[in-house]
Design a protein around this motif. Sequence first.
Motif, short mmCIF file in Angstrom:
data_model
loop_
_atom_site.label_atom_id
_atom_site.label_comp_id
_atom_site.label_asym_id
_atom_site.label_seq_id
_atom_site.Cartn_x
_atom_site.Cartn_y
_atom_site.Cartn_z
N THR A 1 10.20 14.38 7.20
CA THR A 1 8.75 14.54 7.27
C THR A 1 8.06 13.42 8.05
O THR A 1 7.25 13.68 8.93
N PHE A 2 8.40 12.18 7.74
CA PHE A 2 7.64 11.09 8.38
C PHE A 2 7.84 11.06 9.89
O PHE A 2 6.96 10.65 10.63
N THR B 1 -0.86 5.18 9.22
CA THR B 1 0.54 4.72 9.29
C THR B 1 1.24 5.10 10.61
O THR B 1 1.89 4.24 11.21
N PRO B 2 1.11 6.35 11.10
CA PRO B 2 1.85 6.69 12.32
C PRO B 2 1.24 6.10 13.59
O PRO B 2 1.90 6.09 14.62
N ARG C 1 0.84 -1.20 0.00
CA ARG C 1 0.00 0.00 0.00
C ARG C 1 0.88 1.25 0.00
O ARG C 1 0.60 2.22 -0.70
N ALA D 1 2.18 11.00 0.72
CA ALA D 1 2.50 9.80 1.49
C ALA D 1 3.41 10.16 2.65
O ALA D 1 3.21 9.70 3.78
N GLY D 2 4.39 11.02 2.39
CA GLY D 2 5.29 11.46 3.47
C GLY D 2 4.52 12.20 4.56
O GLY D 2 4.75 11.98 5.75
N LEU D 3 3.58 13.06 4.14
CA LEU D 3 2.79 13.82 5.12
C LEU D 3 1.93 12.90 5.98
O LEU D 3 1.45 13.31 7.04
N LEU D 4 1.69 11.69 5.52
CA LEU D 4 0.88 10.75 6.30
C LEU D 4 1.76 9.77 7.07
O LEU D 4 1.28 8.77 7.59
N GLY D 5 3.05 10.05 7.12
CA GLY D 5 3.92 9.25 7.96
C GLY D 5 4.60 8.08 7.26
O GLY D 5 5.26 7.27 7.91
N VAL D 6 4.45 7.99 5.94
CA VAL D 6 5.14 6.92 5.21
C VAL D 6 6.61 7.32 5.06
O VAL D 6 6.92 8.46 4.71
N ASN D 7 7.51 6.40 5.36
CA ASN D 7 8.93 6.65 5.17
C ASN D 7 9.24 6.48 3.67
O ASN D 7 9.44 5.38 3.18
N VAL E 1 5.63 13.88 11.44
CA VAL E 1 4.23 13.44 11.45
C VAL E 1 3.99 12.44 12.58
O VAL E 1 2.96 12.47 13.25
N ARG E 2 4.97 11.60 12.83
CA ARG E 2 4.81 10.59 13.88
C ARG E 2 4.81 11.19 15.28
O ARG E 2 4.40 10.53 16.24
N GLU F 1 -8.48 2.26 1.83
CA GLU F 1 -7.02 2.26 1.71
C GLU F 1 -6.42 3.63 2.04
O GLU F 1 -5.37 3.73 2.66
N ASP G 1 -1.06 -0.12 15.41
CA ASP G 1 -2.03 -0.96 14.69
C ASP G 1 -3.25 -1.30 15.54
O ASP G 1 -4.36 -1.42 15.03
N GLN H 1 -6.29 3.71 5.64
CA GLN H 1 -5.23 2.84 6.15
C GLN H 1 -3.87 3.53 6.06
O GLN H 1 -3.07 3.45 6.99
N ILE H 2 -3.62 4.20 4.93
CA ILE H 2 -2.36 4.94 4.81
C ILE H 2 -2.31 6.04 5.87
O ILE H 2 -1.28 6.28 6.50
N GLY H 3 -3.45 6.70 6.09
CA GLY H 3 -3.50 7.74 7.10
C GLY H 3 -3.13 7.22 8.48
O GLY H 3 -2.59 7.95 9.31
N ALA I 1 0.89 4.25 -2.64
CA ALA I 1 0.68 5.63 -2.20
C ALA I 1 1.81 6.51 -2.72
O ALA I 1 1.57 7.61 -3.24
N ARG J 1 -8.71 10.98 6.99
CA ARG J 1 -7.42 10.33 6.81
C ARG J 1 -6.38 10.92 7.77
O ARG J 1 -5.59 10.20 8.39
N ALA J 2 -6.43 12.25 7.92
CA ALA J 2 -5.50 12.90 8.84
C ALA J 2 -5.80 12.48 10.28
O ALA J 2 -4.88 12.26 11.08
#
Lengths: 304, 235
Positions: free
Chosen positions: B70-71, B102-103, A178, A190-196, B74-75, B95, B106, B98-100, A182, B146-147
């Motif tokens: 950035t990641f 991420t930080p 996923r 994707a980065g703004l949502l915390g994806v590395n 956000v975390r 989906e 689970d 789900q991506i939202g 993204a 999502r945010a």
Amino acid sequence: MAYFLQQLINGITLGAIYGLIAIGYTMVYGIIGMINFAHGEIYMIGAFISVICFTALGLLGITWVPLALLIVLVIAMVFTAVYGWTVERIAYRPLRGSSRLAPLISAIGMSIFLQNDVQLLQGARIKPLQPVIEGGFILTEMDGFAVHLGYIQIFIVFLTVVLMALFSVFIARTDIGRAQRACEQDRTMAGLLGVNVDRTISLAFVMGAALAAVAGTMVVLYYGVVHFYIGFLAGIKAFTAAVLGGIGSLPGAMLGGLLIGLIEVFWSAYFTIEYKDVAAYSILVLVLIFRPTGLLGKPEVEKV
Amino acid sequence: MLKVSGLRAAYGPVEALQGVDVDVDAGEIVALIGANGAGKSTLLMTICGAPRARSGRIEFDGRDITRLPTFEIVRLGIAQVPEGRRVFPHMTVLENLQIGATPAEDSYFDDDLDRVFAMFPILEERRHQSGGTLSGGEQQVLAIARALMSRPRLLLLDEPSLGLAPLVMKRIFEIIKEINESQEVTIFLVEQNAYHALRLADRGYVMANGRIVLKGTGAELLADEGVRKAYLEGG
Ligand SMILES: Nc1ncnc2c1ncn2[C@@H]1O[C@H](COP(=O)(O)OP(=O)(O)O)[C@@H](O)[C@H]1O
Ligand SMILES: [Mg+2]
């Protein structure tokens, strides 16, 4: 008819190999919008590692074929993946965010470097391998022509189908898959949502390289020889396959690989072998004229 | 909670932020208004490290986050609903959510999903529809949901009302207030629609040409002659 059937079998086998390599091109393009010109070399390295492994296993006395195959595949995938990861780290990541031309030149440089590297280490001569999977059976016999299906061909097509199915599910269902999709659609978001994002890009190179390694092992088993130059030609074919199927599309890469393999084999069988590459590219040009995004490509997402 | 001081950022030679100071306290709604091209979006993006600050300092909960990737920013608990929503068009609503997430841990996912579906029933209805096929208002709601899936403590919203029909816009402002009050999320809101934003906000900043030119409570700014002339009348 028998002749046709034989070419079909050969074409599908070759197409499976191109398809596996093409996935690497399409994944990297999808995520960073760049053709990884070193990918053909990565496949070539996979092939060399396989030959070395098979030879070493033979010396160690591990000759039971399924075990030897498994060991070689795993080792080739791991080492080749490390190469893929390293190429991204050295040649691409430092240039991210610069002009589009810089990584292109860097990619070509990397490709030449890897080729020369292998040539120096392994020599410029063709390296042979004892046949590992021998035999096969006669499928049918028509008009005095026997249609031969080799066990190696069954192995190649079967393994390719299994890997592609697993890989498709992986991309569709898992967190990593996923994140790949993204980043393909909007890397910044994707980065703004915390994806590395950096790690996701690295993984695209790693997965593409591992699949290319499998193609390398297969080609070594199929043809029984390897040469430091094979990466260039196969790379261009697989790249063509990826574009034909729609660059950035996973099913497109698989379909494109299959088509390029079939075109190449059928052209050589029915016309002249000299122009088989021209045939593949002509089809590509035709497809792109009528469908610029390739057969299964999505039109470019409008970026806001 | 958020403390921005002397922040400068640029796109190549274009200096979009020329020394910005902004404070947002926990629990507040703070509005940022200003003309097109003032640098509002750039400020929100720079807080998240994309683009990176040229100089100055950004602190979140007393921690310097100016140089973090950035990641990681956000975390720490900052989520952004960016300009243009940026919903993933070829992914389903689920989906996208789900991506939202991420930080977030689970183990929170199922509860958080129920929570946003309760807030936005339309998303549950459309959960298997791809993001690109939603209407503008639905996409805005999805971007907010999502945010929220990341369990932020600070939510950055960039022009959430842009391009929406008046009724939908009204609903979005209500949602923002709800999120702030019932979920204790601090809000930093960029708006073209200065009137609505300032009425909603505890405090506001006015930005022009990459600098903060005015600040005050929402009511003070609404009453300010300069603000009325520039952003409220005929705007
Ligand atoms: N990606 C970009 N590349 C180059 N310049 C940009 C980019 N984004 C914004 N700018 C410029 O930075 C300035 C501030 O833009 P922005 O932060 O989008 O303002 P606002 O959100 O207040 O309308 C403008 O001059 C704009 O042209
Ligand atoms: Mg803006």
